[in-house]
Scaffold this motif. Structure first.
Motif, PDB file in Angstrom:
ATOM      1  N   LEU A  17       8.529 -43.254 -16.183  1.00  0.00           N
ATOM      2  CA  LEU A  17       9.590 -43.602 -15.237  1.00  0.00           C
ATOM      3  C   LEU A  17      10.915 -42.978 -15.648  1.00  0.00           C
ATOM      4  CD1 LEU A  17      10.498 -45.186 -12.762  1.00  0.00           C
ATOM      5  CD2 LEU A  17      10.845 -47.173 -14.239  1.00  0.00           C
ATOM      6  N   LEU A  18      11.200 -42.953 -16.951  1.00  0.00           N
ATOM      7  CA  LEU A  18      12.420 -42.308 -17.428  1.00  0.00           C
ATOM      8  C   LEU A  18      12.410 -40.825 -17.097  1.00  0.00           C
ATOM      9  CD1 LEU A  18      15.068 -42.312 -19.105  1.00  0.00           C
ATOM     10  CD2 LEU A  18      13.641 -41.896 -21.131  1.00  0.00           C
ATOM     11  N   TYR A  19      11.276 -40.177 -17.300  1.00  0.00           N
ATOM     12  CA  TYR A  19      11.183 -38.747 -17.019  1.00  0.00           C
ATOM     13  C   TYR A  19      11.405 -38.451 -15.540  1.00  0.00           C
ATOM     14  CZ  TYR A  19       9.363 -34.014 -16.772  1.00  0.00           C
ATOM     15  OH  TYR A  19       9.228 -32.668 -16.537  1.00  0.00           O
ATOM     16  N   VAL A  20      10.769 -39.215 -14.673  1.00  0.00           N
ATOM     17  CA  VAL A  20      10.930 -38.988 -13.233  1.00  0.00           C
ATOM     18  C   VAL A  20      12.371 -39.227 -12.800  1.00  0.00           C
ATOM     19  CG1 VAL A  20      10.267 -39.831 -10.949  1.00  0.00           C
ATOM     20  CG2 VAL A  20       8.528 -39.479 -12.690  1.00  0.00           C
ATOM     21  N   SER A  21      12.979 -40.310 -13.280  1.00  0.00           N
ATOM     22  CA  SER A  21      14.333 -40.664 -12.842  1.00  0.00           C
ATOM     23  C   SER A  21      15.385 -39.680 -13.345  1.00  0.00           C
ATOM     24  CB  SER A  21      14.673 -42.083 -13.312  1.00  0.00           C
ATOM     25  OG  SER A  21      14.641 -42.165 -14.733  1.00  0.00           O
ATOM     26  N   THR A  22      15.148 -39.051 -14.489  1.00  0.00           N
ATOM     27  CA  THR A  22      16.136 -38.091 -14.996  1.00  0.00           C
ATOM     28  C   THR A  22      15.879 -36.683 -14.481  1.00  0.00           C
ATOM     29  OG1 THR A  22      14.785 -37.849 -17.012  1.00  0.00           O
ATOM     30  CG2 THR A  22      16.639 -39.381 -17.083  1.00  0.00           C
ATOM     31  N   MET A  23      14.627 -36.307 -14.280  1.00  0.00           N
ATOM     32  CA  MET A  23      14.332 -34.954 -13.822  1.00  0.00           C
ATOM     33  C   MET A  23      14.599 -34.766 -12.340  1.00  0.00           C
ATOM     34  SD  MET A  23      13.594 -32.924 -16.228  1.00  0.00           S
ATOM     35  CE  MET A  23      13.058 -31.572 -15.186  1.00  0.00           C
ATOM     36  N   THR A  24      14.496 -35.812 -11.546  1.00  0.00           N
ATOM     37  CA  THR A  24      14.701 -35.659 -10.103  1.00  0.00           C
ATOM     38  C   THR A  24      16.087 -35.118  -9.766  1.00  0.00           C
ATOM     39  OG1 THR A  24      13.075 -37.388  -9.607  1.00  0.00           O
ATOM     40  CG2 THR A  24      14.693 -36.866  -7.901  1.00  0.00           C
ATOM     41  N   PRO A  25      17.187 -35.721 -10.269  1.00  0.00           N
ATOM     42  CA  PRO A  25      18.496 -35.127  -9.956  1.00  0.00           C
ATOM     43  C   PRO A  25      18.678 -33.745 -10.570  1.00  0.00           C
ATOM     44  CG  PRO A  25      18.739 -36.928 -11.535  1.00  0.00           C
ATOM     45  CD  PRO A  25      17.338 -36.986 -11.028  1.00  0.00           C
ATOM     46  N   LEU A  26      18.092 -33.499 -11.741  1.00  0.00           N
ATOM     47  CA  LEU A  26      18.205 -32.167 -12.345  1.00  0.00           C
ATOM     48  C   LEU A  26      17.519 -31.114 -11.487  1.00  0.00           C
ATOM     49  CD1 LEU A  26      17.589 -32.929 -16.139  1.00  0.00           C
ATOM     50  CD2 LEU A  26      19.760 -32.401 -15.021  1.00  0.00           C
ATOM     51  N   LEU A  27      16.365 -31.452 -10.930  1.00  0.00           N
ATOM     52  CA  LEU A  27      15.652 -30.501 -10.090  1.00  0.00           C
ATOM     53  C   LEU A  27      16.357 -30.287  -8.758  1.00  0.00           C
ATOM     54  CD1 LEU A  27      11.939 -31.522 -10.757  1.00  0.00           C
ATOM     55  CD2 LEU A  27      13.181 -29.538 -11.637  1.00  0.00           C
ATOM     56  N   ILE A  28      16.974 -31.323  -8.224  1.00  0.00           N
ATOM     57  CA  ILE A  28      17.750 -31.163  -6.983  1.00  0.00           C
ATOM     58  C   ILE A  28      18.931 -30.228  -7.228  1.00  0.00           C
ATOM     59  CG2 ILE A  28      19.221 -32.368  -5.325  1.00  0.00           C
ATOM     60  CD1 ILE A  28      17.387 -34.787  -5.610  1.00  0.00           C
ATOM     61  N   TYR A  29      19.641 -30.436  -8.327  1.00  0.00           N
ATOM     62  CA  TYR A  29      20.750 -29.552  -8.645  1.00  0.00           C
ATOM     63  C   TYR A  29      20.260 -28.131  -8.879  1.00  0.00           C
ATOM     64  CZ  TYR A  29      24.705 -27.451 -11.039  1.00  0.00           C
ATOM     65  OH  TYR A  29      25.723 -26.602 -11.408  1.00  0.00           O
ATOM     66  N   ARG A  30      19.134 -27.982  -9.571  1.00  0.00           N
ATOM     67  CA  ARG A  30      18.609 -26.631  -9.816  1.00  0.00           C
ATOM     68  C   ARG A  30      18.250 -25.942  -8.504  1.00  0.00           C
ATOM     69  NH1 ARG A  30      14.362 -24.652 -14.295  1.00  0.00           N
ATOM     70  NH2 ARG A  30      16.372 -24.450 -15.351  1.00  0.00           N
ATOM     71  N   ALA A  31      17.656 -26.656  -7.573  1.00  0.00           N
ATOM     72  CA  ALA A  31      17.307 -26.052  -6.283  1.00  0.00           C
ATOM     73  C   ALA A  31      18.557 -25.538  -5.573  1.00  0.00           C
ATOM     74  CB  ALA A  31      16.571 -27.069  -5.411  1.00  0.00           C
ATOM     75  N   MET A  32      19.643 -26.310  -5.609  1.00  0.00           N
ATOM     76  CA  MET A  32      20.895 -25.869  -4.993  1.00  0.00           C
ATOM     77  C   MET A  32      21.478 -24.668  -5.737  1.00  0.00           C
ATOM     78  SD  MET A  32      22.597 -29.631  -4.358  1.00  0.00           S
ATOM     79  CE  MET A  32      24.141 -28.907  -3.833  1.00  0.00           C
ATOM     80  N   ASP A  33      21.431 -24.720  -7.064  1.00  0.00           N
ATOM     81  CA  ASP A  33      21.971 -23.633  -7.871  1.00  0.00           C
ATOM     82  C   ASP A  33      21.182 -22.353  -7.643  1.00  0.00           C
ATOM     83  OD1 ASP A  33      23.480 -22.307  -9.839  1.00  0.00           O
ATOM     84  OD2 ASP A  33      22.032 -22.814 -11.385  1.00  0.00           O
ATOM     85  N   TYR A  34      19.856 -22.448  -7.631  1.00  0.00           N
ATOM     86  CA  TYR A  34      19.029 -21.265  -7.455  1.00  0.00           C
ATOM     87  C   TYR A  34      19.149 -20.690  -6.050  1.00  0.00           C
ATOM     88  CZ  TYR A  34      16.624 -21.682 -11.944  1.00  0.00           C
ATOM     89  OH  TYR A  34      16.329 -21.706 -13.281  1.00  0.00           O
ATOM     90  N   TYR A  35      19.370 -21.545  -5.050  1.00  0.00           N
ATOM     91  CA  TYR A  35      19.469 -21.060  -3.671  1.00  0.00           C
ATOM     92  C   TYR A  35      20.842 -20.471  -3.377  1.00  0.00           C
ATOM     93  CZ  TYR A  35      19.407 -20.989   1.423  1.00  0.00           C
ATOM     94  OH  TYR A  35      19.495 -20.597   2.727  1.00  0.00           O
ATOM     95  N   PHE A  36      21.891 -21.196  -3.741  1.00  0.00           N
ATOM     96  CA  PHE A  36      23.234 -20.778  -3.346  1.00  0.00           C
ATOM     97  C   PHE A  36      23.858 -19.746  -4.283  1.00  0.00           C
ATOM     98  CE2 PHE A  36      23.223 -25.081  -1.296  1.00  0.00           C
ATOM     99  CZ  PHE A  36      23.289 -24.615   0.004  1.00  0.00           C
ATOM    100  N   VAL A  37      23.475 -19.758  -5.553  1.00  0.00           N
ATOM    101  CA  VAL A  37      24.191 -18.955  -6.542  1.00  0.00           C
ATOM    102  C   VAL A  37      23.358 -17.800  -7.071  1.00  0.00           C
ATOM    103  CG1 VAL A  37      25.444 -19.021  -8.731  1.00  0.00           C
ATOM    104  CG2 VAL A  37      25.511 -20.994  -7.193  1.00  0.00           C
ATOM    105  N   ARG A  38      22.197 -18.079  -7.592  1.00  0.00           N
ATOM    106  CA  ARG A  38      21.481 -17.107  -8.402  1.00  0.00           C
ATOM    107  C   ARG A  38      20.472 -16.257  -7.639  1.00  0.00           C
ATOM    108  NH1 ARG A  38      21.595 -18.844 -14.083  1.00  0.00           N
ATOM    109  NH2 ARG A  38      22.692 -20.826 -14.258  1.00  0.00           N
ATOM    110  N   HIS A  39      20.129 -16.657  -6.422  1.00  0.00           N
ATOM    111  CA  HIS A  39      19.056 -15.980  -5.681  1.00  0.00           C
ATOM    112  C   HIS A  39      17.736 -16.077  -6.443  1.00  0.00           C
ATOM    113  CE1 HIS A  39      21.817 -14.260  -2.692  1.00  0.00           C
ATOM    114  NE2 HIS A  39      22.606 -13.943  -3.696  1.00  0.00           N
ATOM    115  N   TRP A  40      17.480 -17.229  -7.028  1.00  0.00           N
ATOM    116  CA  TRP A  40      16.245 -17.464  -7.778  1.00  0.00           C
ATOM    117  C   TRP A  40      15.389 -18.522  -7.090  1.00  0.00           C
ATOM    118  CZ3 TRP A  40      18.012 -17.936 -13.618  1.00  0.00           C
ATOM    119  CH2 TRP A  40      18.483 -16.678 -14.039  1.00  0.00           C
TER     120      TRP A  40
END
Length: 391
Positions: free
Chosen positions: A123-146
């Motif tokens: 549960l700790l892993y899911v709750s901490t990784m979910t916001p990190l993955l959401i931020y990464r998706a935004m970062d990869y889409y808007f900034v890095r083209h990854w």
């Protein structure tokens, strides 16, 4: 009383211009035919269709104007511009300090949960990784083209881990706290996840040179993405009261994970080679894992694949991979499959022997820590202050 001039009418919007064009088309059609019945025939339909065929473009331009202020600027470009807006050095330093503190605190919290409440680690892993993955998706889409990195196998495997954590075999207590605390993962899925997490995923810490650079959110996310699921499988296998059979069927042990991998690989090829093929052909700035590996000649996978191709006579010693060629794609697809099979071959021993499993985890974590230390000593000490001098 003096007569005031009426204010000038507002400029017509693009939508109203399209409607006016439709009206003019109908008027021009009927004006020489006053005596005939006003029925819509093929000629009128053609005239109306020609007038409104640009309506989607007009709507797009109107949306761009309302959001970006410029009908020619794409909304994604405006969002990317806002996302990468330069920040003051003092703000950057404050954010980096907060990220460093948060990353170290997250490690301490993980250690506390593993020692005191091991069943809550998932549960700790899911709750901490979910916001990190959401931020990464935004970062990869808007900034890095990854963006296409988000379709890699590690994300599919994390999806399997998330489902095993949140959807245990016995879901009768759905919605209750016991769902996360007192039930083991689905019996069919955990051995598959164990093999894949402690095989190709854990080995990727070394292959992708993951490192604990605590102030860098992207590096911390990558390391957690590859090291978190193996840690969860270790705790679930050895530190809870879950009763798993030490005996394993080797045929099922290898066939199920390889089948899972092959399904992902087929879906990935369909996505990149068929659905988005035309877009990727015209967007060289979009980076996929295949493009990254084929262009990075210092990467171990690149060097190994080139060595094999040269030995088999498929490449010249001075030739480089072309990420658009079929030969390069097949080479790296086959290389990744071989890598998966090889790393899976050791996992039955980790399932049987706790000490060996712990040693394997410790070695990979030590590698990530050492890589982070090398970054701080050799790279960070110079680069961090140079970025402020350049600005």
């Amino acid at each position: 009383m003096a007569q005031t001039d009426d204010p000038p009418p507002p400029p017509p919007s693009e939508d109203s211009a399209v409607l006016d064009a439709c009206a003019r088309a109908a008027e021009e059609y009927y004006s020489p035919r006053r005596g005939r019945a006003k029925t819509i025939d093929g000629e009128l339909l053609h005239a109306m269709r020609g007038a409104i065929q640009n309506l989607p473009d007009a709507a797009t331009r109107a949306a761009r104007r309302s959001i970006t202020g410029d009908p020619e600027m794409r909304i994604r470009d405006k969002a990317r511009e806002a996302f990468v807006r330069p920040k003051r050095p003092s703000v950057v330093r404050a954010v980096d300090k907060a990220l460093f503190t948060g990353a170290v605190g997250w490690i301490l919290l993980t250690e506390y949960v593993v020692l005191c409440y091991p069943k809550l680690l998932g549960l700790l892993y899911v709750s901490t990784m979910t916001p990190l993955l959401i931020y990464r998706a935004m970062d990869y889409y808007f900034v890095r083209h990854w963006t296409y990195f988000m379709f890699d196998f590690c994300y599919a495997l994390n999806g399997l881990v998330f489902s095993l954590i949140l959807l245990p075999l016995d879901a009768r207590n759905w919605g209750s706290w016991q769902l996360f605390c007192d039930q083991r993962p689905a019996a069919w899925g955990f051995p598959c996840a164990f093999a894949l997490c402690n095989g190709p995923l854990l080995a990727a810490v070394l292959a992708w040179r993951n490192s604990f650079v605590f102030h860098n959110l992207d590096k911390v996310t990558s390391t957690a993405l590859h090291a978190g699921p193996p840690l969860w499988t270790f705790v679930e296998r050895w530190c809870t009261d879950s009763d798993y059979d030490d005996r394993i069927d080797l045929m099922a042990w290898y066939s199920v994970p390889i089948a899972f991998y092959c399904v992902w690989q087929v879906l990935y090829i369909v996505k990149t080679e068929f659905i988005d093929a035309s877009y990727l052909a015209t967007a060289p700035e979009e980076v996929t894992s295949l493009r990254w590996l084929s262009r990075d000649e210092s990467n171990g996978m690149n060097r190994l694949c080139k060595y094999v191709c040269v030995k088999l006579g498929q490449m010249a010693p001075d030739e480089s991979f072309d990420d658009a060629s079929r030969k390069t794609k097949v080479t790296f697809w086959a290389g990744q499959l071989v890598y998966t099979v090889i790393t899976l071959s050791f996992t039955p021993f980790l399932w049987r022997y706790k000490a060996l499993h712990a040693l394997c985890l410790f070695s990979m974590f030590a590698t990530a820590i050492y890589s982070g230390a090398s970054y701080y000593i050799e790279v960070f000490s110079r680069r961090y202050n140079d970025q402020f001098k350049a600005s």
